[in-house]
Motif scaffolding. Sequence first.
Motif, PDB file in Angstrom:
ATOM      1  N   PHE A   1       0.832  -1.203   0.000  1.00 39.41           N
ATOM      2  CA  PHE A   1       0.000   0.000   0.000  1.00 39.41           C
ATOM      3  C   PHE A   1       0.868   1.255   0.000  1.00 39.41           C
ATOM      4  N   LEU A   2       1.892   1.292   0.840  1.00 42.50           N
ATOM      5  CA  LEU A   2       2.750   2.477   0.934  1.00 42.50           C
ATOM      6  C   LEU A   2       3.690   2.581  -0.272  1.00 42.50           C
ATOM      7  N   ILE A   3       4.124   1.444  -0.822  1.00 41.21           N
ATOM      8  CA  ILE A   3       5.012   1.482  -1.976  1.00 41.21           C
ATOM      9  C   ILE A   3       4.315   2.119  -3.177  1.00 41.21           C
ATOM     10  N   ALA A   4       3.001   1.916  -3.313  1.00 41.79           N
ATOM     11  CA  ALA A   4       2.264   2.553  -4.412  1.00 41.79           C
ATOM     12  C   ALA A   4       2.385   4.078  -4.332  1.00 41.79           C
ATOM     13  N   PHE A   5       2.314   4.634  -3.135  1.00 39.24           N
ATOM     14  CA  PHE A   5       2.462   6.091  -2.978  1.00 39.24           C
ATOM     15  C   PHE A   5       3.910   6.518  -3.209  1.00 39.24           C
TER      16      PHE A   5
ATOM     17  N   GLN B   1       8.539 -15.952   1.430  1.00 41.41           N
ATOM     18  CA  GLN B   1       8.861 -14.964   0.406  1.00 41.41           C
ATOM     19  C   GLN B   1       7.744 -14.841  -0.622  1.00 41.41           C
ATOM     20  N   PHE B   2       7.172 -15.971  -0.991  1.00 35.71           N
ATOM     21  CA  PHE B   2       6.092 -15.973  -1.980  1.00 35.71           C
ATOM     22  C   PHE B   2       4.889 -15.161  -1.486  1.00 35.71           C
ATOM     23  N   ILE B   3       4.462 -15.410  -0.262  1.00 34.26           N
ATOM     24  CA  ILE B   3       3.277 -14.706   0.220  1.00 34.26           C
ATOM     25  C   ILE B   3       3.584 -13.231   0.467  1.00 34.26           C
ATOM     26  N   ALA B   4       4.839 -12.910   0.809  1.00 33.75           N
ATOM     27  CA  ALA B   4       5.202 -11.501   0.996  1.00 33.75           C
ATOM     28  C   ALA B   4       5.167 -10.758  -0.333  1.00 33.75           C
ATOM     29  N   ILE B   5       5.658 -11.395  -1.392  1.00 36.16           N
ATOM     30  CA  ILE B   5       5.596 -10.763  -2.717  1.00 36.16           C
ATOM     31  C   ILE B   5       4.149 -10.567  -3.139  1.00 36.16           C
ATOM     32  N   MET B   6       3.325 -11.575  -2.906  1.00 38.54           N
ATOM     33  CA  MET B   6       1.919 -11.456  -3.267  1.00 38.54           C
ATOM     34  C   MET B   6       1.259 -10.304  -2.500  1.00 38.54           C
ATOM     35  N   GLY B   7       1.611 -10.170  -1.224  1.00 36.82           N
ATOM     36  CA  GLY B   7       1.054  -9.073  -0.442  1.00 36.82           C
ATOM     37  C   GLY B   7       1.471  -7.714  -0.977  1.00 36.82           C
ATOM     38  N   ASN B   8       2.772  -7.580  -1.362  1.00 33.52           N
ATOM     39  CA  ASN B   8       3.244  -6.312  -1.937  1.00 33.52           C
ATOM     40  C   ASN B   8       2.549  -6.003  -3.262  1.00 33.52           C
ATOM     41  N   VAL B   9       2.541  -6.984  -4.164  1.00 29.25           N
ATOM     42  CA  VAL B   9       2.033  -6.741  -5.519  1.00 29.25           C
ATOM     43  C   VAL B   9       0.520  -6.568  -5.525  1.00 29.25           C
ATOM     44  N   MET B  10      -0.190  -7.390  -4.756  1.00 32.14           N
ATOM     45  CA  MET B  10      -1.657  -7.339  -4.778  1.00 32.14           C
ATOM     46  C   MET B  10      -2.212  -6.031  -4.223  1.00 32.14           C
ATOM     47  N   LEU B  11      -1.414  -5.302  -3.448  1.00 24.90           N
ATOM     48  CA  LEU B  11      -1.839  -3.982  -2.965  1.00 24.90           C
ATOM     49  C   LEU B  11      -1.236  -2.862  -3.797  1.00 24.90           C
ATOM     50  N   ALA B  12       0.017  -3.037  -4.244  1.00 24.34           N
ATOM     51  CA  ALA B  12       0.667  -1.961  -4.991  1.00 24.34           C
ATOM     52  C   ALA B  12      -0.041  -1.690  -6.305  1.00 24.34           C
ATOM     53  N   VAL B  13      -0.454  -2.740  -7.022  1.00 22.86           N
ATOM     54  CA  VAL B  13      -1.078  -2.558  -8.338  1.00 22.86           C
ATOM     55  C   VAL B  13      -2.432  -1.855  -8.229  1.00 22.86           C
ATOM     56  N   PRO B  14      -3.385  -2.351  -7.435  1.00 18.61           N
ATOM     57  CA  PRO B  14      -4.678  -1.665  -7.385  1.00 18.61           C
ATOM     58  C   PRO B  14      -4.598  -0.267  -6.777  1.00 18.61           C
ATOM     59  N   VAL B  15      -3.742  -0.064  -5.765  1.00 24.26           N
ATOM     60  CA  VAL B  15      -3.618   1.271  -5.172  1.00 24.26           C
ATOM     61  C   VAL B  15      -3.037   2.245  -6.189  1.00 24.26           C
ATOM     62  N   ALA B  16      -2.045   1.814  -6.967  1.00 25.94           N
ATOM     63  CA  ALA B  16      -1.475   2.684  -7.998  1.00 25.94           C
ATOM     64  C   ALA B  16      -2.533   3.025  -9.045  1.00 25.94           C
ATOM     65  N   LEU B  17      -3.367   2.050  -9.429  1.00 24.28           N
ATOM     66  CA  LEU B  17      -4.453   2.323 -10.377  1.00 24.28           C
ATOM     67  C   LEU B  17      -5.438   3.347  -9.802  1.00 24.28           C
TER      68      LEU B  17
END
Length: 821
Positions: free
Chosen positions: A353-357, A438-454
């Motif tokens: 979420f924060l990485i998107a910002f 690591q897999f679930i952490a990446i999924m957590g980063n990407v699954m929030l970063a993409v929609p928040v950036a959109l």
Amino acid sequence: MSDIKRILQQITALADVPDPAVLKRLIYELRATEKQPALANQKIQALIDIIRQHPEYGDGLASFVLKLIIQYRQIALYTDTGIMSDEGFFSSLRRLVGHRFLPLLPQDDSVVELVGYLFDKPQDERWLANVEKDKWDTLVNLLKVQEEHLHLVASAKNNILNAIVILSYRISGIGLHPDLMEAYPQILNYSASFVAQNQEAVLFVNQYRQAHELDTLTDITPEHAVDPAPLLVMLEQCDDIVATVRKRIYKTGISIRLTNMMLRLDQSLQRMRILTDLVADKSPNRDKAIIELIQTIITTANRRYSIGYLIDNNTKLLSRKVTENASRVGEHYISTDRAGYQKMFKKASIGGFLIAFMATLKILAYHLALAPMGRAFVNSMIYGLGFVFIHIVHGTVATKQPAMTAAAIASTISDGSGKKSHQLTKLSELVVDILRTQFIAIMGNVMLAVPVALLISFAWMQYTGAPMIDSTMAESLLHDLDPFYSLALPHAAIAGVYLFLSGLIAGYYDNLAVYNKIGARIYRHRLLRYMMPRSWLQRLSRFVEANLGAIMGNFLFGVFLGSTATIGFLFGLPIDIRHIAFASANLAHGLFNLSASQMSWHLILVSILGVVLIGLVNLMVSFSLALIVALRSKDVRFFEWGRLTKLVFGHIVSHPSDFFWPRDKPMKYSRIDSQGHMIFDDTSAKKNKILPSNYVVRRLSDVKILPESKQSHAQNIETATDIYYDNQPKGQHEQTQAPPTKVAALDEASIKDELTNDTLVNETPDSMPYTDDIQYDKMTKTLGAIGNDSHSNDDRQPDTKRTGDAKTPLPKPKKPPNLPS
């Protein structure tokens, strides 16, 4: 075989005037490549068969070698070879670099120079290691020295005994060093062990010389053998103290100097055992000690001028320093059960979420008219402060996990925790848990970063009526993700290196905070005390000490990411960074703001593939480097990595779901500290229980059984090294006469901060160690326990010398022969 026999005949004939060139020819005939272990064993067996048929060749070879060796200085060989030097890294490096331009003068009277001449091939140490142990034992037993040559044995033994005394004094000096006392002040309560081992060493040396009549350069077989058990017991007690100090390092921190000191202390104690086994009568470890010493000498002789070996040793020392104190940090990045899996997803979601910002701010910063250094500063602050804020709000950045788990990996494998195959099995299971986390952490980063950036791009367009970025910049963002027509993957590898470095930086600053007592110093700061209430200042000091490593690691990681492109621009280098979380946010911004005419399914699929590959490269580079550092700190050789890879791939084939979803039952692998001592069992019964900071350590791997040579001695006496569990019934240990089995329950965070559970002597609950139990015998000046007749006159020869007299009337050695250049 005929060549070996002819050379043995020459050696026997030249036993009185030994020529090193003849011995070198024998080694040449026995030499095999490291890839031919069968040939190496075959040649050694041929040598054994010849000596069995002609026993005189065995005496000739032994006499030849002894007479050759005694012409050289030997004491430094036993006390310094293979032991870490206290010389600084840069001074050693300057010396070796200078050797390349102006060679150093060889030490012609040193045995190391002789060994370097005899074993002049780099692979010698490796083919010797391929020789089977039973063949070494057989060969050593065949090399008997006849009675007329016992003066040679006496001369060699005198040098070994002198070396034992020198090492003993060095161990006392290191054990009582101010730096060690500052790291663990309670060691003063156990300083008698370091003093006592010196007393026992000098006593053993003097009694051995008298019993074997070595002062007259003869070596008789005494009627009553001198027992080395008391000396070995004191060395074990010193080992216990060193192990205890290591277990407390996570509270006190450690410096490079102290790391070097602890390593030299370990090596010196081990060398004293080897030398004691070499001279002890009826020692079961004598052959093993001879082989180990020879291999150490050959390794040192081949690498004494190697810059690579110097760098290898010191980087290993550095990796040991970083991983020694920070293993608890990496454990927070590993989930073993469903609850930890879900918790990691939540933390990664906060990070995404924060990485998107953060990605949005970085894109907007391109519109600012800044000089290159100004742009680097702005980008570094966006990255660095953003990562620090993610840490403060208990979020996580997925790709930081592998670098942070380096210490946890290192703590799972150790020379003292069992066979390497068992250790690698445990390590492979830990790798599975790390990769799943690591897999679930990446999924957590990407699954929030993409929609928040959109949503950010959509909200920008709705609020301003114009896209956040134009189609040209959107196309540029997507092009930077193309794995085929851009440098996305090499740039991702650069980011992986930075991720790895951030883990080392975090471990370094965590160690620094503890070692320099940063929290306590902040609390005592006069200005801060004036500006803040005591309760706030106390919370601040605790927060800084607990989080300094993570804060500095995150901030400097952000600086690396933000300044790399500018450095590449200034120097004309095509370098930049690609990070999966930011790449996923840039993917969302690029696709949303791209014009309809430029949009295609091919572009979308290639961009998504680029994000996936960037993430894989990030992880592979950071995890590989972290694993290398962790395993190097534990001396795991390169060929064992292949076995580790096979174990991991075997798990992929048999249970692929374990890499993506929590197991039904958590893996019950044990956490092992840096010395191979078990910290706790990660069992399902404890999966929902948070381990307290003062969790009791069970040193299950420290169970030691006395060798057969010492068991008979221990059955008749009550040694002063029994260590018992806290819950043992009172008085139970006072009734037993069995040899001690060392098992301890240690509380690493005890309030009293004393080694009350890791007792080094048989003591009552109210007794202090080495105050009442150990006393000096005024007649013999030796250590003994009250009621403990461990130094009875029946077991020891009368000592007519003073205990502190370690002089030996050795003849001045002749000038050794000049070695052929």
